[in-house]
Each structure stands twice: as C-alpha cells, then as structure tokens.
Design a protein around this motif. Sequence first.
Motif: not given
Length: 394
Positions: A328-337, A157-163, A5-15
């Motif tokens: 968004h900036e990191a994914l657009t730049a192709g750099n999530t380091s 399960v191992d879920f993989r993502s750029k971020l 995935r582009d991004v995995i977000i752990v936790g679906a509370g308000p944040a």
Amino acid sequence: MEKERDVIIVGAGPAGATAAAILAQQGHDILLLDRQSFPRDKICGDGIPNGVISIMNGLGMTEKVQAAEARGDFNPLSQVRLVSPKGHTVDAPLIDRNDGTKSYVAPRKVLDALIQEQAVESGADFRQAQAQEPIVENGKVVGVRAKVGSNGSTQTVDFRSKLVIGADGVTSVVARGLRPKEEQHVDGHRAVALRAYIEGIEEIPHTAEFYLYEEINPGYAWIFSLGNDRANIGLGMRLDQFRHTKRKLEDLLYEFLDMPDIKKRLKNGGNLRDIATWQLNFGSQKGLKFAFDGAMLVGDAAGFINPITGGGIHNGMISAELAAKTAHEALTAGNTSLSQLKIYQQRCQEHLYPSLRRSYRYQEILMRFPRLIDFLIRRGQENSQVAQIFLSKL
Ligand SMILES: Cc1cc2nc3c(=O)[nH]c(=O)nc-3n(C[C@H](O)[C@H](O)[C@H](O)COP(=O)(O)OP(=O)(O)OC[C@H]3O[C@@H](n4cnc5c(N)ncnc54)[C@H](O)[C@@H]3O)c2cc1C
C-alpha cells in the motif's frame, strides 16, 4: 492482452488471500491467481490458533467464523495435551485472547475457502491459473507468466502488474525464480510431515494432543479432535533427521497407532482416509530474502513455519499483513522498486524472525538432550506455563 494490475498475488491460501483481501479493501486492483479452484484441500494438521481468527475478524469475517462454528465445521479447542517419551502427560487449558477469539481445529478445505471468498468479496479478481515463473525485465519483476485453461486447451498468458506477491506455498515458483539456489532452504531447516483423517477414534473432546518420542525427535505425532469420533492425525520430523531414519512416514504412523495408549482408543481399528505427505520450510534459516525489485514473498513461499510446532498459518497471515502494508505504501508512493520494498524485509526480521530463531535453538537443545522433554513435561504437570509456551508457538 491482459491489463496491468496494481498487484498480482500468486497463491490464494491463507497468506495470499489475506494480502488480497486487505489490498482490495483499500481500493487497489488485485489479481489473485491459484492453480486450484476453491474449496480445495491443503495437507495440514488443521490446528488454527486464535491469532488466525483475530486476523480473520480484522478482515471482516466475524460472522463467517461464527457460522462455521455453528455448522460444526470449526471445532473449538479448550486444551492442549503434551505427552512425553516416557508417557508423562500435561493438560494445559487454552487461554482466549483479549479480543475473545478462540482456537479451533478447522479442516483447511473449509478455512481456506472462507478466506479466499472474503478476498473475492472484498474486490480481488480471482483466476484459476498455474504460475510458471515471475516475468523479470531489467532486473525488476513486472508480472507473472501462467498457464490458464484445462487439459487440451491450455495457453500461456503474461499477467503484468506494478507488484507481485508470491504466496504460492512451499513449492513456490515465484521464490524459485527470485532466490538464488544457495539461498534456498536446507534440510536442517525443513521438515516433512504426514496428515490423515481418522474416523472411529475415542477422542479427547476439544483437545489438541501432541506426542513427543524418540523415533521422531525432533518432531511429534498429533491427534487434533474434530468431534464425533473424528480427528486429524499425523506426524512430522525435521528433514535431515528423517533422512537418517530411512523409514517411511506411513510406517511411522502405523507404529504410532499401534502404541497401546492409542490402540485402545480405536474403534474397529480406526478408519484412515486422505493420507498424504507434504513439506514444511522453517523461518529459522539465516539470510533468506523476502523482498525483491517489484516483488515480495509471504507465508510458506517465504518460509515462515515455526520449527518446533510446524505451525505456519498464523505467521503466514502476519507476513501477509506486513506485505500488504508495504505494498500500500509503495503503490501510494508510486515506487515498487526494492528501495521502497526493502522495509518489508526489515518488518519480517522484527516481527517474525526472533521467535522463529529462538524456537530453532530450543529444537536443537531438545534434539541433543531428548531426556529434557520428559523433564519439561513432568515440570509442566506442576506448571502449565510450559504447555502454554508450546501452544503460543503454533
Ligand atoms: C502435514 C502438515 C501439517 C501442518 N499443520 C499445521 C497446523 O496444524 N497449523 C498451522 O498453523 N500450520 C500447519 N502446517 C503449515 C501450514 O499448512 C502452512 O504454513 C500454511 O498452509 C501456509 O499458508 P500459505 O498461504 O503460505 O500457503 P498454502 O496454504 O500452501 O497456499 C498456497 C497456495 O498456492 C497455490 N499454488 C501453489 N503453486 C502455485 C502456482 N504455481 N501457481 C498458482 N498457484 C499456486 C496452491 O494451490 C495453494 O492454494 C502444516 C503443514 C503440513 C505440511
């Protein structure tokens, strides 16, 4: 095999749900994980400042908020009452924001489900899964290891993502996996609080009441009106001071209910339900890291709660906006380091840290000079700005 995935977000509370909604609306491929299904309860005072509603409107939730108010699920707040140790009382009217949004008392079971639903409607893929740890390869976070399935048939399960965005609250496994032990919260920057719902209380309509008194200083007890003789009620204390008291929060709650001014408002003694305690991590501790190679922390996982009010939903959602912008900036730049994500650290320092730090200093002063609370609230009777400042920190 799960796709990356582009991004995995752990936790679906308000944040987490806020970050998921923003990034999904921008067209990113988002996996939103939570160990619970929604709607679910979250132990909280349910005090929702208008800044939260403003962010929800920005996510496209104006109609959902209006409908929740019309159903009676969101109880609008029109004033705040502060009561000092000696019983001085100040009522301060709540000022609506320029955009017309109101503050509410809204049970988290309802509020959180609405934001999670908005994230899903925006295109985020929601899965019920319990994260166990971030997956780190060559020093960079590349995904999350999680348990899926219910009793008897669980699998890892191992879920993989750029971020990865860690939004898994105060007991965050993402934070624990990435922050060294010496950088985790210490007792002086934490609190413990108890929440209950009460039925059969003569409430002050549309009012959030705060009671500050010596036994729980620094901390307070609250009664937040839910309408129809119902309220969210509770109390909280800074953890280091609480440990000195050697008391139980539940006993302190019963003592609060026994105070003459509260007792006389109870009908048949009041009926308490859903009594539960939980922890709070303040955003005032120095040197906390929020950005890592391939990951960021938001909300309570990062620790953005205001030390004076215990409020954390608004700050959590602000941090989600900052993290989503950075992602968004990191994914657009192709750099999530980390070289790309470290701007998030700076953004949190600029937008959140100064006021959290200031609140901590005020808390220290009030702890050392508790008589000041009486003085300030007496002053507040003449000048409602004092109460407004307190509220703006929620
Ligand atoms: C008693 C009490 C009263 C409070 N009162 C107020 C108030 O009136 N107003 C206010 O603004 N703030 C209040 N707060 C603070 C507020 O509750 C938090 O700041 C807020 O919930 C933070 O939102 P969040 O999305 O970061 O985390 P949370 O709301 O905690 O959401 C985290 C999510 O992550 C999920 N999760 C956790 N671990 C995992 C895992 N391993 N894998 C997958 N999912 C996981 C959880 O199920 C949860 O859904 C209070 C806190 C307490 C304890």
